[in-house]
Design a protein around this motif. Sequence first.
Motif, PDB file in Angstrom:
ATOM      1  N   TYR A 261      -4.687 -45.829 -31.910  1.00  0.00           N
ATOM      2  CA  TYR A 261      -4.456 -45.797 -30.429  1.00  0.00           C
ATOM      3  C   TYR A 261      -3.550 -44.515 -30.350  1.00  0.00           C
ATOM      4  CZ  TYR A 261      -2.630 -47.082 -25.915  1.00  0.00           C
ATOM      5  OH  TYR A 261      -2.315 -47.368 -24.529  1.00  0.00           O
ATOM      6  N   PHE A 262      -3.958 -43.405 -29.712  1.00  0.00           N
ATOM      7  CA  PHE A 262      -3.397 -42.430 -29.492  1.00  0.00           C
ATOM      8  C   PHE A 262      -2.528 -42.180 -28.400  1.00  0.00           C
ATOM      9  CE2 PHE A 262      -7.254 -41.502 -31.954  1.00  0.00           C
ATOM     10  CZ  PHE A 262      -6.576 -40.874 -33.185  1.00  0.00           C
ATOM     11  N   LEU A 263      -1.227 -41.674 -28.620  1.00  0.00           N
ATOM     12  CA  LEU A 263      -0.233 -41.234 -27.481  1.00  0.00           C
ATOM     13  C   LEU A 263       0.013 -39.850 -27.420  1.00  0.00           C
ATOM     14  CD1 LEU A 263       2.551 -44.173 -27.889  1.00  0.00           C
ATOM     15  CD2 LEU A 263       0.922 -43.797 -25.956  1.00  0.00           C
ATOM     16  N   ASP A 264       0.294 -39.428 -26.182  1.00  0.00           N
ATOM     17  CA  ASP A 264       0.525 -37.884 -26.100  1.00  0.00           C
ATOM     18  C   ASP A 264       1.957 -37.769 -25.993  1.00  0.00           C
ATOM     19  OD1 ASP A 264       0.676 -35.377 -25.337  1.00  0.00           O
ATOM     20  OD2 ASP A 264      -0.022 -35.784 -23.349  1.00  0.00           O
ATOM     21  N   LEU A 265       2.510 -36.889 -27.199  1.00  0.00           N
ATOM     22  CA  LEU A 265       3.836 -36.702 -27.286  1.00  0.00           C
ATOM     23  C   LEU A 265       4.356 -35.283 -26.715  1.00  0.00           C
ATOM     24  CD1 LEU A 265       4.645 -37.898 -30.623  1.00  0.00           C
ATOM     25  CD2 LEU A 265       4.666 -39.347 -28.421  1.00  0.00           C
ATOM     26  N   ASN A 266       3.284 -34.774 -26.203  1.00  0.00           N
ATOM     27  CA  ASN A 266       3.695 -33.148 -25.681  1.00  0.00           C
ATOM     28  C   ASN A 266       4.995 -33.349 -24.489  1.00  0.00           C
ATOM     29  OD1 ASN A 266       1.782 -31.529 -27.179  1.00  0.00           O
ATOM     30  ND2 ASN A 266       0.245 -32.902 -26.277  1.00  0.00           N
ATOM     31  N   TYR A 267       5.347 -32.170 -24.288  1.00  0.00           N
ATOM     32  CA  TYR A 267       6.462 -32.174 -23.413  1.00  0.00           C
ATOM     33  C   TYR A 267       5.854 -31.331 -22.283  1.00  0.00           C
ATOM     34  CZ  TYR A 267       7.629 -28.657 -27.094  1.00  0.00           C
ATOM     35  OH  TYR A 267       7.728 -27.488 -28.037  1.00  0.00           O
ATOM     36  N   VAL A 268       4.508 -31.093 -21.932  1.00  0.00           N
ATOM     37  CA  VAL A 268       4.058 -30.458 -20.844  1.00  0.00           C
ATOM     38  C   VAL A 268       2.884 -31.286 -20.334  1.00  0.00           C
ATOM     39  CG1 VAL A 268       4.569 -27.929 -21.860  1.00  0.00           C
ATOM     40  CG2 VAL A 268       2.774 -29.082 -22.530  1.00  0.00           C
ATOM     41  N   ASN A 293       8.762 -36.522 -21.111  1.00  0.00           N
ATOM     42  CA  ASN A 293       8.939 -36.102 -22.590  1.00  0.00           C
ATOM     43  C   ASN A 293       9.550 -34.740 -22.472  1.00  0.00           C
ATOM     44  OD1 ASN A 293       7.234 -38.226 -23.125  1.00  0.00           O
ATOM     45  ND2 ASN A 293       5.650 -36.942 -23.736  1.00  0.00           N
ATOM     46  N   LEU A 294       9.622 -33.844 -21.475  1.00  0.00           N
ATOM     47  CA  LEU A 294      10.442 -32.703 -21.323  1.00  0.00           C
ATOM     48  C   LEU A 294      11.727 -32.602 -21.067  1.00  0.00           C
ATOM     49  CD1 LEU A 294      10.170 -29.666 -21.273  1.00  0.00           C
ATOM     50  CD2 LEU A 294       9.609 -29.973 -18.790  1.00  0.00           C
ATOM     51  N   ASN A 295      12.331 -33.534 -20.234  1.00  0.00           N
ATOM     52  CA  ASN A 295      13.715 -33.529 -19.726  1.00  0.00           C
ATOM     53  C   ASN A 295      14.606 -34.264 -20.406  1.00  0.00           C
ATOM     54  OD1 ASN A 295      13.623 -31.010 -18.005  1.00  0.00           O
ATOM     55  ND2 ASN A 295      12.397 -32.321 -16.605  1.00  0.00           N
ATOM     56  N   LYS A 296      14.062 -35.353 -21.055  1.00  0.00           N
ATOM     57  CA  LYS A 296      14.841 -36.878 -21.494  1.00  0.00           C
ATOM     58  C   LYS A 296      14.417 -37.028 -23.211  1.00  0.00           C
ATOM     59  CE  LYS A 296      15.954 -38.570 -16.896  1.00  0.00           C
ATOM     60  NZ  LYS A 296      15.553 -39.788 -16.098  1.00  0.00           N
ATOM     61  N   LEU A 297      14.900 -36.026 -23.767  1.00  0.00           N
ATOM     62  CA  LEU A 297      14.482 -36.248 -25.214  1.00  0.00           C
ATOM     63  C   LEU A 297      14.824 -37.607 -25.787  1.00  0.00           C
ATOM     64  CD1 LEU A 297      15.028 -32.478 -26.414  1.00  0.00           C
ATOM     65  CD2 LEU A 297      12.826 -33.537 -25.392  1.00  0.00           C
ATOM     66  N   SER A 301      12.321 -39.663 -28.047  1.00  0.00           N
ATOM     67  CA  SER A 301      12.590 -40.077 -29.073  1.00  0.00           C
ATOM     68  C   SER A 301      12.338 -41.830 -29.365  1.00  0.00           C
ATOM     69  CB  SER A 301      13.869 -40.027 -29.388  1.00  0.00           C
ATOM     70  OG  SER A 301      14.287 -38.320 -29.370  1.00  0.00           O
ATOM     71  N   SER A 302      12.676 -42.194 -28.283  1.00  0.00           N
ATOM     72  CA  SER A 302      12.337 -43.842 -28.211  1.00  0.00           C
ATOM     73  C   SER A 302      10.629 -43.984 -28.217  1.00  0.00           C
ATOM     74  CB  SER A 302      13.039 -44.457 -27.022  1.00  0.00           C
ATOM     75  OG  SER A 302      14.210 -44.335 -27.033  1.00  0.00           O
ATOM     76  N   LEU A 303       9.558 -43.166 -27.665  1.00  0.00           N
ATOM     77  CA  LEU A 303       8.492 -43.136 -27.758  1.00  0.00           C
ATOM     78  C   LEU A 303       7.998 -42.953 -29.225  1.00  0.00           C
ATOM     79  CD1 LEU A 303       5.803 -43.715 -26.186  1.00  0.00           C
ATOM     80  CD2 LEU A 303       5.978 -41.255 -25.437  1.00  0.00           C
ATOM     81  N   ILE A 304       8.484 -41.936 -29.695  1.00  0.00           N
ATOM     82  CA  ILE A 304       8.191 -41.585 -31.140  1.00  0.00           C
ATOM     83  C   ILE A 304       8.640 -42.523 -32.001  1.00  0.00           C
ATOM     84  CG2 ILE A 304       8.926 -40.145 -33.095  1.00  0.00           C
ATOM     85  CD1 ILE A 304       9.366 -37.765 -31.029  1.00  0.00           C
TER      86      ILE A 304
END
Length: 376
Positions: A261-268, A293-297, A301-304
């Motif tokens: 199951y693939f999750l998009d971790l890009n910050y754009v 993903n861009l402004n609240k790392l 990080s919690s998602l990662i």
Amino acid sequence: AEKTFKKLIKINSNFSQGICNLATVFLQKNDCLKALKYYKLAMQCKISEEDKNEIQKNLSLCQLKIENFTDGWKNYKSRLSSEGYLSLSNLPIFDLYSNCKKVIILPEQGIGDEVFFSRFFNDLQKSQRKFYYLCCDKLKSLFKSSFPHITFVDKKKFIYDKKYQEYCFKKYCFDSQIHIGDLASFFIYNNSDILNRSHKFLKTNKVVSRVIKRKLPKNKMIIGLSWISQNKKNGTLKRNKDHLSTSLINLKPLLHEKNFYFLDLNYVDTLDERTQFYNDYGIKIEKINEIDNLNKLHELSSLINICNLVICVSNTTAHLSAGLGKKTFLLLPDKNKKIWYWNSNFSNSHWYNSMHVYENYKEKDLREIIKISNNE
């Protein structure tokens, strides 16, 4: 190009630009020893102070790449002459052996570099001093939970609000300064020092991770994906060229796996690319829109943290994932243009013990990642 530059140097041995270009040619061929030779030669030419600093910076990156830390850290300080580096003219430079007690640590230019060097905050705990870090909003929550012994000062307000800066000087009584990238020179002398600091050093909010995890399937491996690398140029985020970024098309052999199951971790924003990929191949890459993903790392990080593993290119996400101790597969489309700290030994990263590095990655490397993932 190599032959041309060599001819020009023969005609004029003081041709610093040609010597530097030749050094760069060798660096791009991953021949660091020859690159070092020509950078050192360029340093002997009659050049401006600005050119000297630039050459010295390139020389340092070459030295760090081959792990010559004695010379590398010394020359790495030359980067501070580049545009954009903050310096406080009224404070001396901090040294571990000085009597300074209240140290303000200044940031690097890139968020990824800030995360990379933040591991050395843990070394500072042994020092009987107070340390303050000039921190951007994006990193503040993550760093606060990871390094409670550091006091964090608002970077934007400190730079642009003179009254706030004066307030900070009065409240904290800073007596010295150092850039976060220069902390490494106190603690890294050899490969053993790197390995001792290659383990997990970031902490994230486990409650947030658990909330997110409830929304995801329990019968599949959660794979985090980040295939885009970007830099800020003239205030705008620009996608880096092919030597840093990749594409979903290039990752297709991996994305066909049914039990992932693939999750998009890009910050754009990747909506158009993900939609097109789904329309063409029927493969869905999910994006959790509640996470910034861009402004609240700290949210990223919690998602990662809920991923079984992360596959990424050279970007901030790579540092966050490996810094959290998450199994991370780093894809480098062009090994000759890799950043000095992505050094590896038989694909194992020197600086992150949970990271595997794939240089000039091919389809067989993606197959290997699938095999490793299925054995998890």
